[in-house]
Design a protein around this motif. Sequence first.
Motif, PDB file in Angstrom:
ATOM      1  N   GLY A 157       0.818  -1.205   0.000  1.00 12.65           N
ATOM      2  CA  GLY A 157       0.000   0.000   0.000  1.00 12.65           C
ATOM      3  C   GLY A 157       0.847   1.248   0.000  1.00 12.65           C
ATOM      4  O   GLY A 157       2.040   1.211   0.301  1.00 12.65           O
ATOM      5  N   ASP A 158       0.221   2.370  -0.329  1.00 16.72           N
ATOM      6  CA  ASP A 158       0.907   3.654  -0.343  1.00 16.72           C
ATOM      7  C   ASP A 158       0.138   4.596   0.572  1.00 16.72           C
ATOM      8  O   ASP A 158      -1.008   4.949   0.290  1.00 16.72           O
ATOM      9  N   GLU A 159       0.754   4.993   1.673  1.00 20.33           N
ATOM     10  CA  GLU A 159       0.071   5.808   2.670  1.00 20.33           C
ATOM     11  C   GLU A 159       0.290   7.306   2.468  1.00 20.33           C
ATOM     12  O   GLU A 159      -0.159   8.113   3.280  1.00 20.33           O
ATOM     13  N   THR A 160       0.980   7.687   1.388  1.00 25.33           N
ATOM     14  CA  THR A 160       1.181   9.113   1.138  1.00 25.33           C
ATOM     15  C   THR A 160      -0.121   9.759   0.691  1.00 25.33           C
ATOM     16  O   THR A 160      -1.090   9.080   0.349  1.00 25.33           O
ATOM     17  N   GLY A 183      -1.031   8.891  -2.996  1.00 27.04           N
ATOM     18  CA  GLY A 183      -1.225   7.445  -3.088  1.00 27.04           C
ATOM     19  C   GLY A 183      -1.079   6.907  -4.503  1.00 27.04           C
ATOM     20  O   GLY A 183      -0.990   7.643  -5.477  1.00 27.04           O
ATOM     21  N   GLY A 184      -1.045   5.606  -4.616  1.00 25.17           N
ATOM     22  CA  GLY A 184      -1.019   4.964  -5.930  1.00 25.17           C
ATOM     23  C   GLY A 184       0.372   4.795  -6.478  1.00 25.17           C
ATOM     24  O   GLY A 184       1.306   4.484  -5.753  1.00 25.17           O
ATOM     25  N   GLY A 185       0.522   5.031  -7.771  1.00 24.02           N
ATOM     26  CA  GLY A 185       1.801   4.818  -8.432  1.00 24.02           C
ATOM     27  C   GLY A 185       1.737   3.628  -9.364  1.00 24.02           C
ATOM     28  O   GLY A 185       0.667   3.178  -9.763  1.00 24.02           O
ATOM     29  N   PHE A 186       2.883   3.088  -9.699  1.00 19.13           N
ATOM     30  CA  PHE A 186       2.977   1.998 -10.666  1.00 19.13           C
ATOM     31  C   PHE A 186       3.194   0.663  -9.955  1.00 19.13           C
ATOM     32  O   PHE A 186       3.938   0.578  -8.972  1.00 19.13           O
ATOM     33  N   VAL A 187       2.575  -0.387 -10.491  1.00 16.33           N
ATOM     34  CA  VAL A 187       2.838  -1.763 -10.067  1.00 16.33           C
ATOM     35  C   VAL A 187       3.157  -2.565 -11.318  1.00 16.33           C
ATOM     36  O   VAL A 187       2.323  -2.670 -12.228  1.00 16.33           O
ATOM     37  N   PHE A 188       4.366  -3.116 -11.389  1.00 11.12           N
ATOM     38  CA  PHE A 188       4.788  -3.895 -12.550  1.00 11.12           C
ATOM     39  C   PHE A 188       4.898  -5.369 -12.176  1.00 11.12           C
ATOM     40  O   PHE A 188       5.520  -5.729 -11.168  1.00 11.12           O
ATOM     41  N   ASP A 189       4.308  -6.194 -13.008  1.00  7.17           N
ATOM     42  CA  ASP A 189       4.283  -7.645 -12.780  1.00  7.17           C
ATOM     43  C   ASP A 189       5.442  -8.292 -13.527  1.00  7.17           C
ATOM     44  O   ASP A 189       5.478  -8.285 -14.768  1.00  7.17           O
TER      45      ASP A 189
END
Length: 481
Positions: free
Chosen positions: A364-367, A370-376
């Motif tokens: 998770g991103d608590e800033t 929030g969010g951002g990139f997730v690469f698989d």
Amino acid sequence: MQKVIEEIKALAESTFSVSGVEVEVLPQSGSDRRYFRVFENGKSYIACYGPNVQENRTFISFTNQFRKYSIPVPEIHAINDRSDIYILEDFGTISLLDELEKNKYNSYVYDLFKKSLRSLAQLQVVAGEGIDYNMCLTAKEFGKQAILSDLLYFKYYFLDTLKYPYDKQALLNDFDSLTDYLTKNVDQHFMFRDFQSRNIMIKDGEVHFIDYQGGMKGALQYDVASLLWQAKAELPEDWKNDLLNYYIEEVNQLLDGAIDKEAFVYQYNGYVLIRLLQVMGAYGFRGLFERKAHFLSSIPPAINNLKWFVDNTQMGIALPELDRCLRHCVSDEVLKSFESIRARENSPLVVKISSFSFKQGIPGDETENGGGFVFDCRGILNPGRFQEYKKLTGRDKPVKDFLEQQTKMPEFLNSVYNIVDISVTDYLKRDFESLMVSFGCTGGQHRSVYAADALARYLKNKFNVKVELYHHVQDAKNWIN
């Protein structure tokens, strides 16, 4: 790949009458050829696997001719029946470019350049006389058609991407005039075609040449222009001038008649321009069309190299439309468009990069934003499938070598760089405070760890941005231990 390695082992063991040789996979360059280092009884050799058999035969034919005249090219120890694998003398890992970057512009490096040019002259004029040009991969000579091809390469893959309005017919007319000028009264010899400091290996203080299979018949000036004007080398102007004069003296000793130095230098400047534009076209194609970050970052120094040439060099021929286009290419406006924005010392942006296991879930991103990139990363071949890598991580050299040389990880990361670049550039301009990038794989041990480390290095080098790096699985394990 494993089948090729086994065939290399078999060829080496048969050639050297030994058993149990070791084979190390070397990083792949821009071609389809793959190189390997072969170890036996404390000695090392280079093995090459090339699916293009004609290319292999060209290299072998040129090598055999050069070695007759003691040109510093590798000895060929073995060739398999299909001619797609051959074993060569190993000149080590240090190139002339490496020595230049390490020692800068000292007398030792200057002497290496002189040795390179002395051997180049012998290769072109003496050994080149017996070359079978029927073995050339493409054209037999670097004539009008080949020169025009390089000019059009620059036009399509760099100039046209700038959306600069120019007179197309006038530019083509200038191209024709330049090709006529460069091919008029030219004394042709063997042309290496890619004579750069990265293709000159240094061993025991001596120079050795590799990668000349693209050679053909051509003007003497092209190869010396390639070496002295290589953008990454950034040779001082006095070095360029003095080394060119040294090369001309060496060639004069080998030719029947002396070179007309003034005419030679004018045409040399023309070939410098051809080489600079060919490089710009290559960087444009690899960077702007294939979106490879390394080539994009190479464009600014190439522009600076071209700018010095445009401002300080004369060729003895008027090319008004080409000159107008070149002055736009080297303008501050164009240069600025290719230079990466750099983080200010007080920039608030922090890029948080992490690796994780999908078994444990996406971090998770608590800033605030929030969010951002997730690469698989699970589409990349998993080193964990192989016993020798099971207890290692993406920070161990064997795993890094595997991912770089035997998987699609380099292509995957180039795409990641291109995507993340957009956000980092925008966030720096807008003084955003946080960007999160996460890499996931099955266990959070190999692929995601390697990718996260690679992105952290890339962003620091390119943008000088603050980076926080955390490996959710590996760092937790280290804390528990």
